[in-house]
Design a protein around this motif. Sequence first.
Motif, PDB file in Angstrom:
ATOM      1  N   UNK A  15      22.033  61.846  12.045  1.00 40.66           N
ATOM      2  CA  UNK A  15      22.677  60.960  11.066  1.00 40.66           C
ATOM      3  C   UNK A  15      23.983  60.374  11.569  1.00 40.66           C
ATOM      4  N   UNK A  16      24.534  60.896  12.655  1.00 41.20           N
ATOM      5  CA  UNK A  16      25.775  60.368  13.216  1.00 41.20           C
ATOM      6  C   UNK A  16      25.536  59.253  14.225  1.00 41.20           C
ATOM      7  N   UNK A  17      24.287  58.859  14.420  1.00 41.86           N
ATOM      8  CA  UNK A  17      23.966  57.784  15.350  1.00 41.86           C
ATOM      9  C   UNK A  17      23.224  56.678  14.612  1.00 41.86           C
ATOM     10  N   UNK A  18      23.405  55.440  15.061  1.00 42.26           N
ATOM     11  CA  UNK A  18      22.696  54.313  14.452  1.00 42.26           C
ATOM     12  C   UNK A  18      21.299  54.147  15.045  1.00 42.26           C
ATOM     13  N   UNK A  19      20.600  53.146  14.553  1.00 38.63           N
ATOM     14  CA  UNK A  19      19.299  52.808  15.129  1.00 38.63           C
ATOM     15  C   UNK A  19      19.469  52.297  16.560  1.00 38.63           C
ATOM     16  N   UNK A  20      20.531  51.490  16.788  1.00 37.01           N
ATOM     17  CA  UNK A  20      20.852  50.951  18.111  1.00 37.01           C
ATOM     18  C   UNK A  20      22.360  50.909  18.255  1.00 37.01           C
ATOM     19  N   UNK A  21      22.812  50.978  19.498  1.00 37.04           N
ATOM     20  CA  UNK A  21      24.230  50.787  19.731  1.00 37.04           C
ATOM     21  C   UNK A  21      24.491  50.334  21.141  1.00 37.04           C
ATOM     22  N   UNK A  22      25.638  49.689  21.262  1.00 39.31           N
ATOM     23  CA  UNK A  22      26.111  49.224  22.553  1.00 39.31           C
ATOM     24  C   UNK A  22      27.453  49.885  22.789  1.00 39.31           C
ATOM     25  N   UNK A  82      31.766  51.178  28.970  1.00 34.64           N
ATOM     26  CA  UNK A  82      31.708  52.163  30.049  1.00 34.64           C
ATOM     27  C   UNK A  82      32.599  53.371  29.770  1.00 34.64           C
ATOM     28  N   UNK A  83      33.637  53.194  28.963  1.00 30.49           N
ATOM     29  CA  UNK A  83      34.500  54.328  28.619  1.00 30.49           C
ATOM     30  C   UNK A  83      34.078  55.034  27.323  1.00 30.49           C
ATOM     31  N   UNK A  84      32.900  54.696  26.787  1.00 29.79           N
ATOM     32  CA  UNK A  84      32.343  55.416  25.642  1.00 29.79           C
ATOM     33  C   UNK A  84      32.676  54.853  24.267  1.00 29.79           C
ATOM     34  N   UNK A  85      33.478  53.780  24.210  1.00 28.80           N
ATOM     35  CA  UNK A  85      33.771  53.171  22.913  1.00 28.80           C
ATOM     36  C   UNK A  85      32.518  52.493  22.369  1.00 28.80           C
ATOM     37  N   UNK A  86      32.352  52.521  21.066  1.00 29.27           N
ATOM     38  CA  UNK A  86      31.212  51.860  20.441  1.00 29.27           C
ATOM     39  C   UNK A  86      31.587  50.404  20.209  1.00 29.27           C
ATOM     40  N   UNK A  87      30.960  49.527  20.959  1.00 28.42           N
ATOM     41  CA  UNK A  87      31.235  48.103  20.828  1.00 28.42           C
ATOM     42  C   UNK A  87      30.428  47.480  19.689  1.00 28.42           C
ATOM     43  N   UNK A  88      29.189  47.917  19.534  1.00 25.50           N
ATOM     44  CA  UNK A  88      28.330  47.347  18.488  1.00 25.50           C
ATOM     45  C   UNK A  88      27.434  48.450  17.917  1.00 25.50           C
ATOM     46  N   UNK A  89      27.571  48.708  16.646  1.00 25.34           N
ATOM     47  CA  UNK A  89      26.757  49.681  15.906  1.00 25.34           C
ATOM     48  C   UNK A  89      25.745  48.874  15.117  1.00 25.34           C
ATOM     49  N   UNK A  90      24.470  49.137  15.304  1.00 24.92           N
ATOM     50  CA  UNK A  90      23.415  48.394  14.610  1.00 24.92           C
ATOM     51  C   UNK A  90      22.532  49.380  13.859  1.00 24.92           C
ATOM     52  N   UNK A  91      22.416  49.156  12.566  1.00 24.00           N
ATOM     53  CA  UNK A  91      21.564  50.002  11.735  1.00 24.00           C
ATOM     54  C   UNK A  91      20.477  49.148  11.104  1.00 24.00           C
ATOM     55  N   UNK A  92      19.438  49.786  10.603  1.00 24.60           N
ATOM     56  CA  UNK A  92      18.353  49.095   9.908  1.00 24.60           C
ATOM     57  C   UNK A  92      18.080  49.812   8.595  1.00 24.60           C
TER      58      UNK A  92
END
Length: 179
Positions: free
Chosen positions: A64-71, A74-84
Amino acid sequence: MALKSTPYKFRLNLTDIDRAIYENLNLTVARHPSETEQRLTTRVLAHALWYHEQLTFGRGLSDVDEPALWQKSLDGRIEHWIDVGQPDAERLIAASRRSERCSLLVYDQNRVWAGKTLPAVAQQKNLHVAALPQEPLDALASDLPRSVDWGVMISDGVLYVSDENTQHEFVLEWLQGER
C-alpha cells in the motif's frame, strides 16, 4: 496456500504525437490475484500515457506504500507517482506530498467517489486526475490474453489502442490538472 501473480507480456508500439515519443516497449506485468483485467489494462494504459524511460511498475496492490507506477530519480526521489482506480483523498494527498508530480487514471468512475474525493484534493497543485471511458476499457480488457500486442497512439490527448481485432478510442476526461 497463497495465490501467485500471473505474468502478462505486453508489446506496445507507442506513438505519442503530443510529446514526440516513438518507442517499442516490451513489458512484463504481474497481475495480482485480486486484480481485475480492467485494472491491469488501466495500469498499462497509464504507462503509455505518462511514458518515461525510468517509469516502472510499483507493487501496487501488494504494498500500500507504493503506487501502480512511479518514476524515481537516480538519488531515489519520487519524480512521478502514478496511481489507478479510485483511491481515497488521504492516499492522494500523501502521494502528492511525497512526489514532485502525482497522477491518477480513474476507471469505473462513480459520482459518489468523485464528489467526495476531488473537492478534498483540489488544493494539491501537483495532482493530475484523468478518467477513462468505461465502454472501450471493458472491450479492450475482456478476455485479455497472456501475450498482448498493442499499437498505442496518443494524439491531442486521445488514446487510440489497436489490438488484433479492432481499434479502441479513449477520450480522456480531465477531472483535475492536465497531462
